[in-house]
Design an enzyme around this catalytic site. Structure first.
Site, PDB file in Angstrom:
ATOM      1  N   CYS A  68       0.891  -1.065  -0.215  1.00 40.53           N
ATOM      2  CA  CYS A  68       0.103   0.020  -0.011  1.00 40.53           C
ATOM      3  C   CYS A  68       0.984   1.130   0.022  1.00 40.53           C
ATOM      4  CB  CYS A  68      -1.122   0.023   1.122  1.00 40.53           C
ATOM      5  SG  CYS A  68      -0.208  -0.092   2.837  1.00 40.53           S
ATOM      6  N   HIS A 120      -2.717   0.800   7.043  1.00 44.28           N
ATOM      7  CA  HIS A 120      -2.995   0.879   5.795  1.00 44.28           C
ATOM      8  C   HIS A 120      -3.240   2.065   5.073  1.00 44.28           C
ATOM      9  CE1 HIS A 120      -4.301  -1.071   1.680  1.00 44.28           C
ATOM     10  NE2 HIS A 120      -5.124  -0.212   1.815  1.00 44.28           N
ATOM     11  N   HIS A 132      -6.346   1.795  -3.852  1.00 39.96           N
ATOM     12  CA  HIS A 132      -5.139   1.531  -3.141  1.00 39.96           C
ATOM     13  C   HIS A 132      -4.808   0.038  -3.732  1.00 39.96           C
ATOM     14  CE1 HIS A 132      -8.045  -1.151  -0.518  1.00 39.96           C
ATOM     15  NE2 HIS A 132      -8.695  -0.610  -1.598  1.00 39.96           N
TER      16      HIS A 132
END
Length: 161
Positions: A68, A120, A132
């Protein structure tokens, strides 16, 4: 007596109407800012990698796999914005943005499975969605309205200033 009751009702209804109409005005303040051309370019860059596989710890600068934070770092760097490599470092950059004020291009952070620390990051893509990468889907667009993302939302940062 009747005229006093009638006046009280008129005043009461007027007061309720005034409060109701003022709530409409205050409700509009939660709108996000318009997307900047830079934000649109970042999203366009990121969408070019839809489907690219996710790999935890993927090195900076490669495009065969992303985690990420390397994905976010890469697409912002391609558009002239330098960000650190890790999610924990990225969450310290830019200016904090309330969830109701998200604009395209804002970084959106989530807690990990433990629910305690940031784990994240994605980029706000408008319409309550994030661009993402994670898991088997790799680079993807997800709805912030799903229970997982809604329950793990932590904060957002604006790095396009």
């Amino acid at each position: 007596m009747r005229s006093m009751r009638w006046i009280r009702k008129v005043v009461g209804v007027s007061l309720c109407a005034a409060i109701g109409f003022s709530s409409f005005a205050f409700g509009t303040s939660d709108k996000a800012e318009a997307a900047t051309p830079k934000a649109e370019k970042i999203l366009k860059t990121g969408k070019q990698y839809l489907g690219v596989k996710y790999r935890l710890g993927a090195p900076s600068g490669v495009t065969y796999a992303f985690d990420c934070s390397s994905f976010i770092q890469y697409i912002y760097k391609k558009n002239g914005i330098s960000l650190p490599r890790t999610t924990r470092q990225q969450v310290t950059k830019g200016k904090k943005v309330s969830r109701g004020y998200l604009s395209k291009g804002d970084l959106v952070f989530f807690t990990g499975r433990s629910g305690r620390s940031i784990g994240h990051v994605g980029v706000y893509a408008g319409a309550n969605r994030i661009l993402h990468t994670y898991g088997k889907t790799g680079v993807t667009i997800s709805s912030l309205g799903t229970s997982y993302w809604k329950n793990h939302y932590a904060t957002a940062r604006r790095v396009i200033l």
